[in-house]
Design an enzyme around this catalytic site. Structure first.
Site, short mmCIF file in Angstrom:
data_model
loop_
_atom_site.label_atom_id
_atom_site.label_comp_id
_atom_site.label_asym_id
_atom_site.label_seq_id
_atom_site.Cartn_x
_atom_site.Cartn_y
_atom_site.Cartn_z
N ASP A 161 20.16 -76.81 63.08
CA ASP A 161 20.91 -77.44 64.17
C ASP A 161 20.73 -78.96 64.20
OD1 ASP A 161 18.29 -77.44 65.00
OD2 ASP A 161 18.69 -76.69 67.02
N GLU A 244 3.61 -79.62 63.81
CA GLU A 244 3.67 -80.80 62.96
C GLU A 244 2.30 -81.47 62.84
OE1 GLU A 244 7.53 -80.66 65.47
OE2 GLU A 244 5.38 -80.36 65.77
#
Length: 327
Positions: A161, A244
């Site tokens: 997306d 992350e």
């Protein structure tokens, strides 16, 4: 009295031992739950039928986690139409699906891009968590495939997306360790980015620092595969919001190792687009910083993505080493 005291000390000691065992087991989470990851290699296509010019340059391994939903075909199509223009790229699509999805496989063949299609459903225990670590099982499966099949190149996490400027791929291709760059449409600031001064990263501009050492978005960095392979224990844990940070920390990365891209982190070449609409935020910054952030804020204002003000707006912070200071 002494007997009661002895029983109390015994219970205290047993409680301490139990708490210690629970604490030490947290670091073994990957090993304990690895067997619950049901990964299936669905299809591989190595032939590139796009007819793009062949160049001697590092190959990009573009990792896309995906999952079944009504927008899946539309978003994979949009992304595939972008990647069709990027030479020397291998697309790894890891689907959160218990079975190999024939529809996804046929769609990927349509683009002519070399690809690997993986079925990598999230373990059931994490689906019931209060904060679900979405996409982790998919990225872990892709990283394992790279560890087993690739020797050199650059890996990049690109969600289906997201929106990408084609210039981004030229920016990340020469990555030697880890390159970083701004990601637009993120959080209360409208952007997530490293902050640069004199060519070096001095901190991070992200509205959710959360004591993270590397408060960046998944789309905001690329990793050299040789550097990645030098760290065999590097992986991404099932910890929502910290994927992350913990992945980059598992690479033993330092601020000095980071290679700023996108004109010193002053340009936005990737956006975290979503189907929902949100108004552009106004961020309060009392004094214009003498760093890359000044030019980046001007760029965001020009693009209508976020505005800055010295008198009103969302409080802004600069993060470094897990600590934050107000701007």
């Amino acid at each position: 009295m002494s007997q009661m005291k002895s029983m109390f000390l015994l219970m205290l000691a047993m409680t301490t031992i139990v708490l210690y065992l629970v604490w030490t087991s947290q670091g073994k989470e990957m090993k304990r739950y690895a067997y619950q990851e049901n990964v299936v290699l669905c299809h591989e296509q190595s032939k590139d039928t796009r007819g793009l010019p062949v160049k001697e340059e590092p190959k990009i391994y573009f990792i896309t986690p995906s999952y079944p939903r009504r927008e899946q075909v539309a978003e994979l199509t949009r992304l595939g139409q972008t990647l069709m223009h990027v030479p020397n790229l291998h697309w790894i699509v890891a689907d959160d699906n218990r079975l190999c999805n024939a529809m996804v496989m046929e769609l990927l063949k349509h683009f002519g891009i070399p690809f690997t299609h993986i079925s990598s459903p999230m373990p059931e225990m994490y689906r019931k968590a209060s904060t679900v670590p979405r996409g982790v099982a998919n990225r872990r499966a892709a990283l394992h495939w790279i560890q087993s099949n690739v020797k050199q190149g650059v890996l990049y996490f690109g969600d289906d997306d997201n929106t990408f400027d084609l210039r981004l791929f030229s920016e990340i291709r020469p990555t030697e360790k880890v390159s970083m760059f701004p990601v637009g449409l993120i959080g209360d600031y409208g952007v997530s980015s490293p902050v640069i001064k004199d060519g070096k990263v001095i901190g991070f501009y992200d509205s959710w620092p959360a004591k993270r050492v590397f408060p960046v978005d998944m789309a905001g960095f690329a990793v050299n595969i040789e550097y990645f392979l030098k760290h065999p224990d590097a992986s991404m844990p099932y910890k929502a919001g910290y994927e992350e940070d913990l992945f980059l920390r598992s690479l033993n990365l330092t601020l000095d190792d980071i290679e700023p891209r996108a004109e010193g982190c002053t340009q936005v070449l990737v956006w975290h687009t979503q189907t929902t609409k949100r108004p552009a935020p106004t961020v309060k910054i009392r004094k214009q910083p003498a760093t890359s952030l000044k030019k980046l804020l001007q760029e965001l204002d020009y693009l209508g993505m976020a505005y800055s003000s010295s008198v009103k707006g969302v409080k802004s912070m600069l993060s470094k080493d897990g600590k934050s200071v107000n701007l």
